[in-house]
Design a protein around this motif. Structure first.
Motif, short mmCIF file in Angstrom:
data_model
loop_
_atom_site.label_atom_id
_atom_site.label_comp_id
_atom_site.label_asym_id
_atom_site.label_seq_id
_atom_site.Cartn_x
_atom_site.Cartn_y
_atom_site.Cartn_z
N ASP A 179 -21.87 12.64 38.06
CA ASP A 179 -20.70 13.51 37.94
C ASP A 179 -19.42 12.78 37.59
O ASP A 179 -18.59 13.29 36.82
CB ASP A 179 -20.49 14.28 39.25
CG ASP A 179 -21.53 15.38 39.46
OD1 ASP A 179 -22.16 15.78 38.46
OD2 ASP A 179 -21.71 15.80 40.61
N LYS A 183 -19.95 11.12 33.26
CA LYS A 183 -19.15 12.13 32.56
C LYS A 183 -17.77 11.63 32.16
O LYS A 183 -17.01 12.36 31.53
CB LYS A 183 -19.04 13.38 33.42
CG LYS A 183 -20.36 14.12 33.61
CD LYS A 183 -20.21 15.37 34.46
CE LYS A 183 -21.55 16.08 34.64
NZ LYS A 183 -21.44 17.27 35.50
N ASN A 184 -17.47 10.41 32.55
CA ASN A 184 -16.21 9.80 32.14
C ASN A 184 -16.32 9.35 30.69
O ASN A 184 -17.17 8.52 30.36
CB ASN A 184 -15.91 8.60 33.05
CG ASN A 184 -14.55 7.98 32.77
OD1 ASN A 184 -13.98 8.13 31.69
ND2 ASN A 184 -14.02 7.26 33.75
#
Length: 219
Positions: A179, A183-184
């Protein structure tokens, strides 16, 4: 604290994340007469006991302070060389505080690489095909738990031997990784994890487990 440390190791065996949640406890503080026993030596930016175990002081323990003054490597905080201080009879009686050494960054990187190799050896030694490799190592004071994802990223936990629910906890850490790291847009797989949200959520998870609560996550 039931969770001692979290490590993340990439597919090549490189350490890409590490966090400690406990500090090494001081083992013993003792006042000595001259000449000093045990024997000290300089090792990897630390002053350690090399010989002469006694009264709870063990080989490998680090000098933390002398007469209340903190030690920094081979020197005290005021710049005096520790070996010169303990060799001078005029400084006695002398009080020395010893403790277990804190691992350096280089040592952590080396140990992560070693575990990666041992994991692979475990897979090869297995009499069954598709072995998962090393999932748990147990000592009298802690357990090492490892969860490897399908992509080869390893999540490693050092915990109290009595800690339960480790499988669920490892998967929670994997979810946090997915997460907040994957997702960065500025993060690439196998690179060191430098993400504030990842750090914050790992810390929150450990605190919730320590309090016996349920992790809810932080936005």
């Amino acid at each position: 604290m039931a969770i001692f440390s979290v490590y993340v190791v990439n597919r090549a065996g490189g350490l890409i994340y590490q966090a400690d949640f406990t500090q090494p406890k001081t083992e013993v503080e003792k006042t000595f007469g001259f000449p000093l026993e045990p024997t000290l030596k300089h090792y990897d930016e630390r002053m350690v006991v090399s010989f002469g175990q006694r009264d709870g002081i063990k080989v490998g323990h680090t000098v933390l302070a002398i007469n209340g003054m903190p030690a920094k490597g081979r020197q005290l905080e005021d710049g005096r060389d520790i070996l010169e201080v303990v060799a001078n009879p005029e400084n006695y009686p002398i009080a020395i505080k010893f403790g277990r050494p804190k691992l350096s960054t280089n040592e952590r990187i080396m140990l992560a690489s070693m575990f990666h190799s041992l994991y692979a050896i475990g897979c090869q030694l297995s009499p069954e095909q598709r072995s998962s490799g090393i999932e748990c190592l147990e000592t009298d004071t802690f357990k090492l738990h490892c969860f490897q994802t399908l992509t080869g990223i390893k999540f490693i936990l050092l915990t109290d031997p009595k800690q339960t629910g480790i499988d669920t906890l490892l998967k929670k850490i994997y979810e946090i990784y997915a997460d907040y790291a994957l997702k960065n847009p500025f993060y690439s797989v196998d690179m060191p994890i430098r993400c504030d949200l990842f750090d914050t959520n790992i810390q929150a998870l450990v605190e919730q487990i320590d309090r016996g609560g349920v992790y809810a996550g932080n936005a």
